[in-house]
Design an enzyme around this catalytic site. Structure first.
Site, mmCIF file in Angstrom:
data_model
loop_
_atom_site.group_PDB
_atom_site.id
_atom_site.type_symbol
_atom_site.label_atom_id
_atom_site.label_comp_id
_atom_site.label_asym_id
_atom_site.label_seq_id
_atom_site.Cartn_x
_atom_site.Cartn_y
_atom_site.Cartn_z
ATOM 1 N N GLY A 3 40.563 43.909 41.248
ATOM 2 C CA GLY A 3 41.603 43.887 39.716
ATOM 3 C C GLY A 3 41.899 42.542 39.373
ATOM 4 O O GLY A 3 42.281 42.788 38.193
ATOM 5 N N GLU A 13 40.877 43.984 48.102
ATOM 6 C CA GLU A 13 39.539 43.735 47.712
ATOM 7 C C GLU A 13 39.224 42.717 46.525
ATOM 8 O O GLU A 13 39.101 43.588 45.653
ATOM 9 C CB GLU A 13 38.759 45.055 47.542
ATOM 10 N N PRO A 14 39.596 41.497 46.740
ATOM 11 C CA PRO A 14 39.573 40.935 45.564
ATOM 12 C C PRO A 14 37.751 40.480 45.706
ATOM 13 O O PRO A 14 37.532 39.839 46.203
ATOM 14 C CB PRO A 14 40.154 39.611 45.781
ATOM 15 N N ARG A 60 36.533 39.023 41.568
ATOM 16 C CA ARG A 60 36.510 38.039 40.852
ATOM 17 C C ARG A 60 37.616 36.805 40.809
ATOM 18 O O ARG A 60 37.548 35.400 40.587
ATOM 19 C CB ARG A 60 37.011 38.465 39.325
ATOM 20 N N ARG A 81 26.750 39.080 31.191
ATOM 21 C CA ARG A 81 28.941 39.767 30.467
ATOM 22 C C ARG A 81 28.636 39.748 28.903
ATOM 23 O O ARG A 81 29.530 40.445 29.007
ATOM 24 C CB ARG A 81 29.870 38.993 31.768
ATOM 25 N N CYS A 116 14.304 38.830 23.787
ATOM 26 C CA CYS A 116 14.085 39.878 22.598
ATOM 27 C C CYS A 116 15.169 40.691 22.179
ATOM 28 O O CYS A 116 14.664 41.893 22.778
ATOM 29 C CB CYS A 116 12.646 40.183 22.527
ATOM 30 N N TYR A 134 29.589 38.206 38.682
ATOM 31 C CA TYR A 134 29.308 38.929 38.326
ATOM 32 C C TYR A 134 28.277 38.772 37.672
ATOM 33 O O TYR A 134 28.087 39.080 35.948
ATOM 34 C CB TYR A 134 29.944 40.571 37.450
HETATM 35 N N1 LLP Z 1 37.299 47.199 44.644
HETATM 36 C C1 LLP Z 1 36.222 47.797 43.925
HETATM 37 C C2 LLP Z 1 36.370 49.410 44.026
HETATM 38 C C3 LLP Z 1 35.945 47.585 43.134
HETATM 39 O O1 LLP Z 1 35.192 49.256 42.468
HETATM 40 C C4 LLP Z 1 35.536 46.866 42.360
HETATM 41 C C5 LLP Z 1 35.562 46.306 40.612
HETATM 42 C C6 LLP Z 1 36.845 45.335 43.311
HETATM 43 C C7 LLP Z 1 36.946 46.370 43.961
HETATM 44 C C8 LLP Z 1 36.416 44.031 43.116
HETATM 45 O O2 LLP Z 1 37.360 43.949 41.568
HETATM 46 P P1 LLP Z 1 38.186 42.493 41.073
HETATM 47 O O3 LLP Z 1 38.601 41.293 41.953
HETATM 48 O O4 LLP Z 1 36.416 41.725 41.080
HETATM 49 O O5 LLP Z 1 37.895 42.872 39.884
HETATM 50 N N2 LLP Z 1 30.691 43.981 36.340
HETATM 51 C C9 LLP Z 1 32.155 43.635 35.557
HETATM 52 C C10 LLP Z 1 33.365 44.544 37.044
HETATM 53 C C11 LLP Z 1 32.743 45.572 37.120
HETATM 54 C C12 LLP Z 1 33.925 45.712 38.450
HETATM 55 C C13 LLP Z 1 33.919 46.732 39.176
HETATM 56 N N3 LLP Z 1 34.698 47.444 40.447
HETATM 57 C C14 LLP Z 1 32.571 42.180 35.051
HETATM 58 O O6 LLP Z 1 31.770 41.925 34.955
HETATM 59 O O7 LLP Z 1 33.987 42.041 34.397
#
Ligand code: LLP
Length: 425
Positions: free
Chosen positions: A242, A276-277, A279, A315, A348, A377
Site C-alpha cells: 500500500g 507486502e509492497p 507499487r 490504469r 475502440c 499494475y
Molecule cells: N497485499 C495485499 C493483500 C494487496 O491486496 C495488495 C494490493 C498488495 C499487498 C500490494 O499493494 P501495493 O503495495 O502495490 O499498493 N490495480 C490497482 C492496485 C490494486 C491493488 C490490489 N492489492 C492499481 O493499478 O492501482
C-alpha cells in the site's frame, strides 16, 4: 524527490540508466515496457534498511509485476513473494523463491490451490473468512500436515485513495471483521490442521501517509493481545502493501518516515514483521514507451494518437489514474510546444485515453513518448482486447539491456481458441 529513479535526461534524450530509451524502442518496437534494475533494487533496499531492526520478511506483491526476471532479481536480493493464485505460486517457484518466503492471500482460494500451496510448503496463508479457514483446516488434516495461517483482519480504517483500490473499510469484501477474528482466535484449538501464526492487514493501495497504517496496527495489536491471552501462537504481523508513490504531485512518506511511525508499536507488540509492497518497489522503476501514430484535431481539441492503448495500460481508463507522459527526445521550447494534447490509444472505446490535456512540446508522428510510473499494475493488467498483442518488456542494467518478455505474436491470440467442427457442420 522522495523516490528517485533512474530515468533521466542526458542532453535532452531520455535514458534508462545508461541506455537511451529511444534506442531500445527502435530495436524492440513499441509499445514496450522498460524497467530499471537499479531502481528496483534501490527501492527494495530502502525498505529493508528502514525496518532493519526488525529483520522483516519483505514479500514483493507479484500482482504488481509478475515478470519472471523481475521476480528473480528481487528474490536474489532476499525478497519473498506475496501471491494470490496458483498461477502466481507457479511463477514464484519458477523465479527461484524459497517456498518458506511465500505468503498466499486471496478471498477465493480454490481447494486445488490450497492443496498445491500446502504441497509446496509455503510459509503462510492469509485467510479471509471463517469458511476458508475451515477449508484449509480440512485439507491440511487430510494431507496430514498443519497449515500456518494469518487471519486477515479487516481493520476498518478509512484511507484516502481511489475507491476502487480501497480495501480496508468494513463494507469491502476483504478480511474478517475484528469481532469474528477474536472469536476464531478463542476457538483456535478447534482447527487442528491450522497454526494461527499471525494477523494480516492491508489498509489499501497508493497510501501516502502513515496514519491509516498506524490506526490499522493499533486495531491489529488489540486482536493479537486478545488472541495471545486465549493461547493462540500469534507471532507474526503482516502489514500488507500500500505504500504510495509519486505519479503527479503526491508527497508520500519515505520508508524511513513510515518505519518511524510504526516501529514503536511493532516493537512493543513483540511480533515478527512481514511487508507486502508492490507499487513502492516497481511503480516508478518502469515506463511504457509508445510511438505517436497521428495527430488530429476535433472541435478545438488536439489528439496525439499513439500505438499503446488501454489494453496495454488500463490504469487511466479504469481508475482515472494520472501518469506523466513525456517525449523521449528533447522537444521543449519549440514553437508550438505550448499546445495541449489528449494522448489516446487505438482501442475502440472512448475510455482509451492515456492522458488528457498535456503539453508534450513539439511532437510529430513517428516520435516516441514515455508514460512514466507504469511499472506496477501495467503489464500485469494488460490484455488482448481488440486483438492486440501484449507488449514486449525490457530490463536495463547500466549500459546493458535485455528482453525479459517477448512481444506476443498473432499465434498467441488464437492459441486457446477451438473451432468445434462437430457443432459448426
Ligand atoms: N497485499 C495485499 C493483500 C494487496 O491486496 C495488495 C494490493 C498488495 C499487498 C500490494 O499493494 P501495493 O503495495 O502495490 O499498493 N490495480 C490497482 C492496485 C490494486 C491493488 C490490489 N492489492 C492499481 O493499478 O492501482
Amino acid at each position: 524527490m522522495y523516490y528517485p529513479h533512474d530515468f533521466h535526461r542526458v542532453k535532452g534524450e531520455l535514458y534508462c540508466e545508461r541506455v537511451p530509451v529511444a534506442r531500445i524502442a527502435e530495436a524492440v518496437g513499441t509499445p514496450v515496457y522498460i524497467y530499471s534494475y537499479k531502481t528496483l533494487v534501490d527501492h527494495f533496499r530502502k525498505l529493508q534498511r528502514a525496518f532493519r531492526v526488525m529483520h522483516p520478511l519483505i514479500c514483493f506483491s507479484v500482482k504488481a509485476n509478475g515478470n519472471l526476471a523481475i521476480l528473480r532479481l528481487l528474490v536474489r536480493e532476499g525478497a519473498g513473494l506475496d501471491i494470490v493464485s496458483g498461477g502466481e505460486l507457479y511463477k514464484a517457484l519458477l523465479a527461484g523463491c524459497s517456498p518458506s518466503k511465500v505468503v498466499f492471500a486471496s478471498v477465493g482460494k480454490g481447494a486445488g490451490e490450497i492443496r498445491e500451496a500446502l504441497r509446496a510448503r509455503i510459509f503462510c496463508f492469509n485467510v479471509e473468512s471463517e469458511t476458508e479457514l475451515e477449508a484449509i483446516d480440512r485439507i491440511a488434516r487430510a494431507m496430514r500436515t498443519v497449515a500456518r495461517v494469518a487471519l486477515r483482519l479487516n481493520p476498518d480504517v478509512e484511507a484516502r485513495t481511489h475507491h476502487y483500490i480501497r480495501t480496508g473499510v468494513a463494507e469491502s469484501k476483504f478480511g474478517i471483521d475484528q469481532r469474528a477474528a477474536r472469536l476464531i482466535l478463542q476457538r483456535h484449538e478447534a482447527f487442528p490442521g491450522v497454526r494461527m501464526a499471525g494477523i494480516h492487514i492491508h489498509v489499501g493501495s497508493q497510501i501516502t501517509e502513515a496514519r491509516p497504517f498506524v490506526e490499522g496496527i493499533r486495531r491489529a495489536a488489540a486482536v493479537i493481545e486478545d488472541g495471545r491471552r486465549a493461547g493462540a501462537p500469534l507471532e507474526w504481523l503482516n502489514l500488507g502493501g500500500g505504500l504510495g508513490i509519486i505519479y503527479k504531485d503526491e508527497r508520500p512518506q519515505t520508508p524511513r518516515q513510515f518505519a518511524a511511525a510504526v516501529l514503536p508499536t511493532l516493537c512493543r507488540l513483540q511480533v515478527r514483521l512481514i511487508l507486502e509492497p508492490g507499487r513502492f518497489i516497481v511503480g516508478n522503476a518502469g515506463i511504457l514507451v509508445t510511438e505517436v501514430l497521428y495527430l488530429k484535431r476535433a472541435r478545438g481539441r488536439r489528439f496525439a494518437v499513439v500505438d499503446a492503448g488501454m489494453n496495454d495500460l488500463i490504469r487511466p481508463a479504469l481508475y482515472g489514474a494520472y501518469h506523466e507522459v513525456i517525449p523521449t527526445g528533447s522537444a521543449q521550447g519549440a514553437s508550438n510546444g505550448q499546445l495541449r494534447y489528449d494522448v489516446v490509444g487505438p482501442i475502440c472505446e472512448s475510455a482509451d485515453v492515456l492522458a488528457r490535456r498535456r503539453r508534450l512540446g513539439r511532437i510529430r508522428p513517428g516520435q516516441f513518448l514515455a508514460v512514466l510510473g507504469a511499472g506496477a499494475y501495467g503489464s500485469t493488467m494488460a490484455s488482448n482486447y481488440n486483438g492486440r498483442l501484449r507488449p514486449a518488456e525490457v530490463l536495463v542494467r547500466g549500459t546493458r539491456w535485455a528482453l525479459i518478455r517477448r512481444r506476443e505474436t498473432r499465434r498467441d491470440l488464437i492459441r486457446h481458441d477451438v473451432i468445434p467442427h462437430s457443432l459448426l457442420k
